[in-house]
Motif scaffolding. Structure first.
Motif, PDB file in Angstrom:
ATOM      1  N   CYS A 112      69.252  14.903 -60.394  1.00  0.00           N
ATOM      2  CA  CYS A 112      68.093  14.828 -59.497  1.00  0.00           C
ATOM      3  C   CYS A 112      68.008  13.416 -58.909  1.00  0.00           C
ATOM      4  N   GLU A 113      67.798  13.353 -57.596  1.00  0.00           N
ATOM      5  CA  GLU A 113      67.830  12.045 -56.928  1.00  0.00           C
ATOM      6  C   GLU A 113      66.463  11.373 -56.901  1.00  0.00           C
ATOM      7  N   ASN A 114      65.416  12.152 -57.137  1.00  0.00           N
ATOM      8  CA  ASN A 114      64.062  11.594 -57.035  1.00  0.00           C
ATOM      9  C   ASN A 114      63.343  11.765 -58.382  1.00  0.00           C
ATOM     10  N   VAL A 115      63.364  10.704 -59.154  1.00  0.00           N
ATOM     11  CA  VAL A 115      62.892  10.817 -60.536  1.00  0.00           C
ATOM     12  C   VAL A 115      61.940   9.672 -60.874  1.00  0.00           C
ATOM     13  N   LYS A 116      60.875  10.025 -61.541  1.00  0.00           N
ATOM     14  CA  LYS A 116      59.956   8.993 -62.044  1.00  0.00           C
ATOM     15  C   LYS A 116      59.548   9.385 -63.458  1.00  0.00           C
ATOM     16  N   LEU A 117      59.750   8.470 -64.373  1.00  0.00           N
ATOM     17  CA  LEU A 117      59.443   8.739 -65.770  1.00  0.00           C
ATOM     18  C   LEU A 117      58.423   7.712 -66.262  1.00  0.00           C
ATOM     19  N   GLY A 118      57.459   8.175 -66.994  1.00  0.00           N
ATOM     20  CA  GLY A 118      56.424   7.271 -67.482  1.00  0.00           C
ATOM     21  C   GLY A 118      56.133   7.522 -68.950  1.00  0.00           C
ATOM     22  N   TYR A 119      55.794   6.448 -69.640  1.00  0.00           N
ATOM     23  CA  TYR A 119      55.606   6.576 -71.088  1.00  0.00           C
ATOM     24  C   TYR A 119      54.516   5.611 -71.553  1.00  0.00           C
ATOM     25  N   GLN A 120      53.532   6.167 -72.245  1.00  0.00           N
ATOM     26  CA  GLN A 120      52.449   5.331 -72.756  1.00  0.00           C
ATOM     27  C   GLN A 120      52.082   5.740 -74.178  1.00  0.00           C
ATOM     28  N   ILE A 121      51.470   4.812 -74.870  1.00  0.00           N
ATOM     29  CA  ILE A 121      50.917   5.131 -76.188  1.00  0.00           C
ATOM     30  C   ILE A 121      49.460   4.666 -76.224  1.00  0.00           C
ATOM     31  N   ALA A 122      48.706   5.230 -77.156  1.00  0.00           N
ATOM     32  CA  ALA A 122      47.295   4.847 -77.293  1.00  0.00           C
ATOM     33  C   ALA A 122      46.969   4.635 -78.766  1.00  0.00           C
ATOM     34  N   LYS A 123      46.179   3.625 -79.007  1.00  0.00           N
ATOM     35  CA  LYS A 123      45.846   3.258 -80.388  1.00  0.00           C
ATOM     36  C   LYS A 123      44.716   4.112 -80.955  1.00  0.00           C
ATOM     37  N   LEU A 124      44.914   4.580 -82.171  1.00  0.00           N
ATOM     38  CA  LEU A 124      43.884   5.356 -82.864  1.00  0.00           C
ATOM     39  C   LEU A 124      43.770   4.861 -84.302  1.00  0.00           C
ATOM     40  N   ASP A 125      42.682   5.253 -84.945  1.00  0.00           N
ATOM     41  CA  ASP A 125      42.487   4.844 -86.333  1.00  0.00           C
ATOM     42  C   ASP A 125      43.218   5.811 -87.258  1.00  0.00           C
ATOM     43  N   MET A 126      44.522   5.659 -87.262  1.00  0.00           N
ATOM     44  CA  MET A 126      45.364   6.492 -88.107  1.00  0.00           C
ATOM     45  C   MET A 126      46.583   5.674 -88.517  1.00  0.00           C
ATOM     46  N   TYR A 127      47.384   6.236 -89.412  1.00  0.00           N
ATOM     47  CA  TYR A 127      48.601   5.531 -89.779  1.00  0.00           C
ATOM     48  C   TYR A 127      49.601   5.636 -88.630  1.00  0.00           C
TER      49      TYR A 127
END
Lengths: 744, 340
Positions: free
Chosen positions: A332-347
Motif C-alpha cells: 500500500c502506497e498511502n499508509v499512516k500508523l499511529g501508536y499511543q499509550i495511556a497511564k492507569l493505576d494498574m501494574y
C-alpha cells in the motif's frame, strides 16, 4: 548405526519421559534443608497509602518467622537502573515493599515468612493492614484523550514508521472505504505453573535461586544489582517451566521477595504465588484500535491507517509493536500508523505471546475482511491482490517469504474454493449456520547473541549446555537434534543442559528467537568440537583422513568420514579412545551476521483458515476446523513445531471467544482472577486443527535458516474466527471476545 | 486457611450432635466447594464434621416407585446409576453438564445442594458482599455482574445458585430429607433454596445444625420428553450463564404435564409453576413455547453486564421445550455438549 540426521525430523521430546514420570524438577519442587515458607499479602485497594501494619499480631503466632514490609526492608539499591531488567520498559520499575504507596490493586504489601506454608498463608489472612485510600483511574475508555506517544524505552520496541503517501486524500478519493474501531480486553498469561522461587541459602551470603523464569541471566542480573551480590554468589536455575508465554520474561516480585527473605533470615525460603496473584504482575493490555482502509476498483489497497491505544501503568511506559505490521503485510502506497499509550493505576502490562502483533492482527485482519466485503471481493483474493513483495516500512526485500504459497496451499487444503461469499449462505450437514474466515500475520525472525559449550567423553557421550530456557516449547529436543546431527551421534548420546547461570549466556527465551539464536550457538560449538575431533582423527595411525581438510569431512552415523567417499571413515569413539584424552571441550559464541542481514527484512508469515458453526438463536460459536499455514524458514522438528502452532491456535481461539480479564473500575481490580471465571479453551472447545508448514530456504536469517514458530502461529487466529462468525451470521463483532451476548 | 479441628462421624445422630457441640462448625462431604471457600478465607469454620463414613451413599428404589438418592452418593455415581439413566435422564444430563469428571467423582449430592454462589465479589475479600459479610453492601449491583441473577433478586444481593444438578432437581421436584437437633423432617425441593431478600447470607431453609441425608425423587421422571440445555462461555467446565431443565408429558401433540426450571438466573434453581400450568393442555408448538418463555422472564431485571440473560433465557426456554417435545434426547453416554 542408523542415520543421525535429525534436523527436520519429527523427533519426540527428549524431556518427555522425565515430565510424564514426574522426575522433571520445577521451581517449587527443589527440596532443601531448613526451609522457611513465604506468602505474599496483596493490596485490596488500587491507590493510596499504607497507614499501619499490625505485624506484631501475627509475629506473635508460634512459627511465624518474620513479616517483611516497607517498614523493615533493609536498605537496597537506590537508583532505578538497578531495578531495570533486560526487557524493562522505560520508566521507573516497581519495587515491592519499597514504601507505603499503593500503585495498583493486588500490589504486594507484605511478605509473611513462617515455618510452613499453611501457617504463612494463615498469618497472611489475619494480618491487619490499614490504608488511606485515594481515587484511582483504571478505565482506558475514560483516558482516551490522555494517550501519548511513548519513547523508545524498551528493547525491541520500534515506534511506527513515518507516514507514506497521502492516506487521507487517497481514502477520500477511493471507491471503496471502511473505518471502524476494534477492541479487545486485557488477558493474562496464566501458565499452569504458579510463579515460585525456591532460594537455597548456601551460607555466607551465597544463594541459589530456583526460579520460574524465561531468563536465568536476567534474574541474576536483577538480583545482583538490587542486593549487591556477586554473580558467583547468586546462581539462578530453571530447568523446566510449566508454561511461560512471556510471563517469565521479567523477574517477578516473587523472586525479589524470596531472595530478600533468604538474605535477611540467612536461611532457605520458598515463595509461591497464588492463582489470584498470577493476575497481579502484567498482562496483554486492553487495546483500542482504529482502522481506516480504502480500496481501488481493481481491489488494490488505496489507503491504510491503523492507530492503536493501550494501557500502561503510572510508573512504566509499556510498549509493544501493535501497528507496524500493518505497514508491511500488504502492499500500500498511502499508509499512516499511529501508536499511543495511556497511564492507569494498574501494574505495567507484560509481553504475552506475540505481543503487539497478536493485538494488531485483530484490528488489521478484521478490517481487511470488512474492506474485502466492501469491495465485493473474496477476502483471500483481496489479500492476494495486495501481496507485499517488499517490506515497505523499511523499503527492503524479505530475506524469504513464502506467504503466497501458504495462501494457495492452505486454501487448497481447506477447500476455500467452495466458500460462498454472502454472509449466512453456508450451512453444515446438520443445517447449522457455518462461516469460513481468513486472517494472518507477520512476525520478526530475530537472532540474538548466544553462547554454548560442548564436551565429549571417550565413550562418545556428548554434553552441550547453555543458559537458555525451556518453557515447554521443545528446546531440549531441538538443541539435542542439532548437536547430534552436527557430530553424527545418536540423539540418545546427547545430554543438553539449560537454565542455569553456571552455563554460557543465552538470551531470554522469548521473541521466537531461541531456535535461531541458541540453535546457531549449539551448531557452531559442536562444529568447533568436531574440528578438534577431526585433528585427533588425523593423528591416528593409518588415518584415512590424514590428508583431508575439515571442509572435506562430515560427521554421520557415529563416524567421521570423507564427504566424497564414505568408505574413508573412522569411528568417532575410536578417535576419542585412541587420543588418550578423557574429554574434549569446545565453546563458542554466535552473533547475528549483521552485514549479511542488513539489506533484508527478516520475517515469518502465516495465514489461518477457520470454520465456525453458529447457533443463530442461542449465539453459541464452535470453531470446528482450523488450518494454519506457516512460512517460518526451516522447520527443525515437525512434531514440536506442529505442537507449537496447535497451541497458538488454541490461544487464538481463546482470544477470539472467551479470554478477558475484567476490571471493576469501582475497585480498580480484576474480578475474574481464577480459572473458574477466566476462561481458556478446554478440550470440548477444540476440534480439528491442521498445521501446514511451507518451508523456506533462507541462509540470510541465520546459518540454520530457522525463523522461530512460537508466536507467528497465533497471528490472525482471533480475527479469522471473528471473520468466520461474520460470514456465518452477518454480524460484525469488533469487540473481542465474541461471547454469547454479542451474537444475540 | 484458619486452624480447625476435624472429627469423623459414623452415624447421622453423632454427626448432628458433634456439629451442635461446636459453634462455627461445618459438615464436610466431598469438599469440592467448602475447601475452596476455606482456602479463599470466605468460609472460616473452626471445626469440620467429616461425613463420608455415614451410611448415606446408597441409591435405592422406593415403594412408591420413586428413587432415593443418598446424600453421600457422588454426583458421578448418581449420574451413571442405571435407574437414573433410564428413568431420570434429565438428572443424568444436568449432572454431567456440571464441573469436571474429577469434581463429580468427589462431589456429593447433599453437597451439590449446599454449593455457594460463584459471584466474583463473594469470592474476593477485597470487595464488600452482603452474602459473605451481611450489611457490607452488594458490589455486584452496579459492578461486573455477568454471572449474576435476573429473577428474584433483591437490593441486597443478585447472586445466583451455581448448580446444574439442582436445576434438574427443581424440575423433578424431590423432597429433601434432613436430620437435625430437633429430629428428622422433609423439605419440598422448591422450598429448600431461598431468595436473597434482606438475608442473602442464608442460601437455604435448613435450620442450624440440620444435615441433608437424602433426596426422594417422585416416580415421574419425564424420561421420554426432557431437555437440559446449558449455555456458558465455553463448552465445558464453566458455570451456566443460563440453563434450562424441561420435562414434558405429551398425548399426541398436547402437553398434559410440564416442568420447567432455570439455572444461572436466580438465587435459587428457578422453577416456574405458573409457566408449567400455562403449558398444560396446550399444543407443543413453538408459539406456545414462546408465550411461556415470555412469561417466565416478564419480571426479569438486568443489572448491566447480565442484561443479555433476559433474552438468552427466553431463547433457551424455547429451545429446551422444543428439544423436550421432540423427545429425541437420551441420557448421556460419554460426551456431552461437545458436539458442535
Amino acid at each position: 548405526m542408523s542415520t543421525t540426521n535429525y534436523i527436520g525430523k519429527p523427533t519426540s521430546r527428549v524431556d518427555g519421559p522425565a515430565k510424564v514420570t514426574g522426575t522433571a524438577t520445577y521451581a517449587a519442587e527443589y527440596q532443601v534443608a531448613n526451609m522457611a515458607y513465604g506468602y505474599v499479602v496483596s493490596s485490596p485497594i488500587a491507590k493510596g497509602k499504607i497507614t499501619k501494619i499490625h505485624a506484631d499480631e501475627v509475629l506473635a503466632l508460634p512459627g511465624v518467622v518474620q513479616v517483611f514490609s516497607h517498614e523493615n526492608v533493609p536498605s537496597l539499591a537506590w537508583f532505578d537502573r538497578s531495578y531495570k531488567d533486560l526487557v524493562a520498559p522505560g520508566g521507573s520499575p516497581f519495587r515491592a515493599l519499597h514504601d507505603a504507596e499503593i500503585k495498583f490493586s493486588q500490589q504486594p504489601v507484605a511478605l509473611i515468612v513462617a515455618e510452613n506454608f499453611e501457617l504463612a498463608r494463615y498469618a497472611a489472612s489475619v494480618l491487619r493492614i490499614e490504608y488511606q485510600q485515594e481515587d484511582h483511574e483504571t478505565s482506558l475508555e475514560t483516558q482516551r484523550a490522555k494517550g501519548y506517544e511513548p519513547g523508545a524505552g524498551k528493547t525491541g520496541f520500534q515506534p511506527p514508521p513515518a507516514p507514506r503517501g497521502n492516506p487521507d486524500k487517497a481514502w477520500e478519493e477511493a471507491p471503496h472505504r471502511m473505518e471502524a474501531e476494534y477492541v479487545h480486553g486485557a488477558q493474562h498469561h496464566n501458565p499452569m505453573e504458579l510463579f515460585t522461587t525456591t532460594v537455597e541459602w548456601r551460607g555466607e551470603g551465597k544463594i541459589t535461586a530456583y526460579d520460574k523464569t524465561q531468563g536465568v541471566y536476567n534474574v541474576q542480573q536483577y538480583l545482583t544489582k538490587i542486593f549487591g551480590l556477586k554473580k558467583d554468589d547468586c546462581r539462578v536455575v530453571n530447568e523446566y517451566m510449566g508454561g511461560g508465554f512471556g510471563a517469565g520474561l521479567r523477574p517477578q516480585y516473587s523472586a525479589f521477595l524470596a531472595v530478600l527473605a533468604a538474605l535477611e533470615l540467612k536461611r532457605s525460603v520458598r515463595l509461591t504465588l497464588t492463582r489470584e496473584q498470577m493476575f497481579s504482575f502484567g498482562h496483554r493490555p486492553h487495546t483500542l484500535q482504529y482502522l481506516k482502509l480504502a480500496a481501488n476498483a481493481d481491489g488494490t489497497l488505496a489507503a491504510l491507517q491503523h492507530h492503536a491505544l493501550h494501557e500502561t501503568s503510572q510508573f512504566e511506559d509499556y510498549t509493544e509493536n501493535v501497528v507496524n505490521w500493518s505497514g508491511m503485510l500488504y502492499q500500500c502506497e498511502n499508509v499512516k500508523l499511529g501508536y499511543q499509550i495511556a497511564k492507569l493505576d494498574m501494574y505495567t502490562p507484560l509481553d504475552m505471546r506475540a505481543p503487539g502483533a497478536a493485538s494488531g492482527s485483530i484490528g488489521l485482519e478484521i478490517a481487511m475482511d470488512e474492506m474485502a466485503y466492501a469491495a465485493g471481493l473474496d477476502p483471500l483474493e483481496f489479500r492476494l491482490r495486495n501481496y507485499a513483495e517488499r517490506d515497505q516500512n523499511v523499503d527492503k526485500p524479505f530475506s524469504s517469504k513464502k506467504l503466497r504459497d501458504c495462501y494457495h496451499q492452505g486454501a487448497a487444503k481447506f477447500g476455500w474454493d467452495k466458500r460462498t461469499q454472502a454472509p449466512g449462505s453456508m450451512r453444515n450437514g446438520d443445517g447449522k449456520l457455518m462461516g469460513w474466515g481468513v486472517g494472518g500475520g507477520v512476525w520478526d525472525a530475530t537472532q540474538q547473541k548466544a553462547a554454548a559449550k560442548a564436551s565429549i567423553t571417550a565413550d562418545g557421550k556428548l554434553t552441550v549446555s547453555t543458559a537458555t530456557g525451556e518453557n515447554g516449547t521443545g528446546t531440549y529436543t531441538i538443541m539435542s537434534q542439532i548437536a547430534a546431527e552436527t557430530l553424527g551421534l545418536p540423539i540418545e548420546a546427547v545430554t543438553f543442559k539449560l537454565g542455569d547461570t553456571d552455563l554460557p549466556e543465552s538470551p531470554l527465551q522469548g521473541g521466537s528467537w531461541t531456535a535461531a539464536s541458541v540453535g546457531s550457538a549449539v551448531q557452531s560449538t559442536c562444529a568447533a568440537l568436531g574440528e578438534k575431533i577431526f585433528k585427533l582423527a588425523q593423528k591416528m595411525d593409518d588415518s584415512p583422513l590424514r590428508d583431508a581438510k575439515f571442509e572435506d569431512v562430515e560427521f554421520a552415523s557415529g563416524q567421521l568420514r570423507l564427504r566424497a567417499d564414505h568408505s574413508q571413515a573412522v569411528v568417532l569413539r575410536d578417535v576419542l579412545q585412541a587420543s588418550g584424552e578423557a574429554k574434549l571441550e569446545a565453546d563458542s559464541s554466535v552473533m547475528p551476521n549483521m552485514v549479511k542481514q542488513n539489506g533484508y527484512s527478516l520475517h515469518s508469515h502465516n495465514v489461518v483458515f477457520v470454520e465456525v458453526t453458529v447457533d443463530e438463536d442461542l449465539g453459541t460459536v464452535h470453531v470446528t476446523r482450523v488450518l494454519n499455514a506457516v512460512a517460518a524458514g526451516r522447520i527443525l522438528n515437525l512434531k514440536t513445531a506442529r505442537s507449537q502452532v496447535l497451541g497458538s491456535v488454541v490461544w487464538g481461539i481463546g482470544m477470539a471467544l472467551m479470554e478477558e480479564t475484567v476490571m471493576d473500575h469501582k475497585f480498580g481490580r480484576y474480578m475474574n482472577h481464577n480459572f473458574a471465571e477466566y476462561h481458556v479453551p478446554v478440550n470440548a472447545d477444540i476440534h480439528d486443527i491442521d498445521v501446514l508448514f511451507v518451508e523456506e530456504e533462507d541462509d540470510i536469517v541465520n546459518p540454520l535458516g530457522v525463523k522461530g514458530i512460537g508466536e507467528v502461529g497465533m497471528l490472525g487466529v482471533a480475527a479469522a474466527v471473528a471473520n468466520a462468525v461474520f460470514h456465518a451470521t452477518g454480524k460484525r463483532v469488533r469487540d473481542l471476545p465474541v461471547m454469547i451476548d454479542k451474537l444475540l | 486457611m484458619n486452624p480447625f479441628t476435624y472429627s469423623r462421624a459414623t452415624a447421622v445422630a453423632d454427626a448432628v450432635r458433634d456439629k451442635a457441640s461446636h459453634p462455627d462448625s461445618e459438615y464436610l462431604g466431598g469438599g469440592t466447594n467448602l475447601i475452596d471457600l476455606m482456602k479463599e478465607n470466605v468460609a472460616r469454620p473452626t471445626h469440620l464434621v467429616g461425613l463420608n463414613k455415614l451410611p448415606l451413599a446408597d441409591i435405592e428404589t422406593l415403594p412408591d416407585g420413586g428413587l432415593r438418592l443418598g446424600a453421600l452418593a457422588t454426583n458421578a455415581d448418581t449420574a451413571w446409576h442405571d435407574e437414573v439413566k433410564s428413568r431420570y435422564p434429565l438428572l443424568n444430563q444436568a449432572i454431567l453438564a456440571g464441573a469436571s469428571p474429577q469434581l463429580r467423582n468427589a462431589a456429593t449430592n447433599g453437597g451439590n445442594l449446599m454449593q455457594r454462589t460463584r459471584c466474583y465479589y463473594f469470592y474476593d475479600l477485597a470487595t464488600p458482599c452482603n452474602k459473605r459479610e451481611p450489611g457490607s453492601g452488594c458490589s455486584a449491583i452496579g459492578g461486573y455482574n455477568r454471572v449474576c441473577g435476573i429473577l428474584g433478586t433483591s437490593e441486597s444481593c443478585i447472586a445466583t445458585h451455581p448448580s446444574d444438578m439442582c436445576v434438574a432437581l427443581a424440575a423433578l421436584a424431590p423432597t429433601v430429607r434432613v436430620s437435625g437437633p430437633n429430629g428428622d423432617r422433609t423439605i419440598a425441593f422448591d422450598d429448600f433454596h431461598r431468595l436473597p431478600g434482606n438475608q442473602p447470607e442464608k442460601d437455604n431453609t435448613l435450620e442450624p445444625g440440620e444435615l441433608i441425608t437424602g433426596l426422594d425423587l417422585p416416580a415421574k421422571g419425564f424420561e421420554k420428553n426432557f431437555s437440559y440445555l446449558k449455555l456458558r462461555d465455553r463448552s465445558s467446565y464453566a458455570f451456566a450463564l443460563v440453563s434450562v431443565a424441561a420435562g414434558l408429558e405429551l398425548e399426541g401433540n398436547t402437553i398434559t404435564d410440564a416442568r420447567l426450571a432455570l439455572g444461572g438466573v436466580a438465587h435459587k434453581p428457578w422453577r416456574d409453576q405458573e409457566a408449567e400450568n400455562m403449558l398444560k393442555g396446550q399444543p407443543a408448538t413453538e408459539d406456545t413455547f414462546r408465550r411461556v418463555a415470555a412469561k417466565v422472564v416478564a419480571d426479569a431485571k438486568g443489572h448491566g453486564s447480565n442484561d443479555f440473560k433476559i433474552e438468552l433465557a427466553k431463547r433457551a426456554i424455547v429451545r429446551a421445550l422444543k428439544q423436550a417435545a421432540e423427545g429425541n434426547q437420551h441420557a448421556a453416554d460419554v460426551f456431552l455438549n461437545s458436539n458442535p
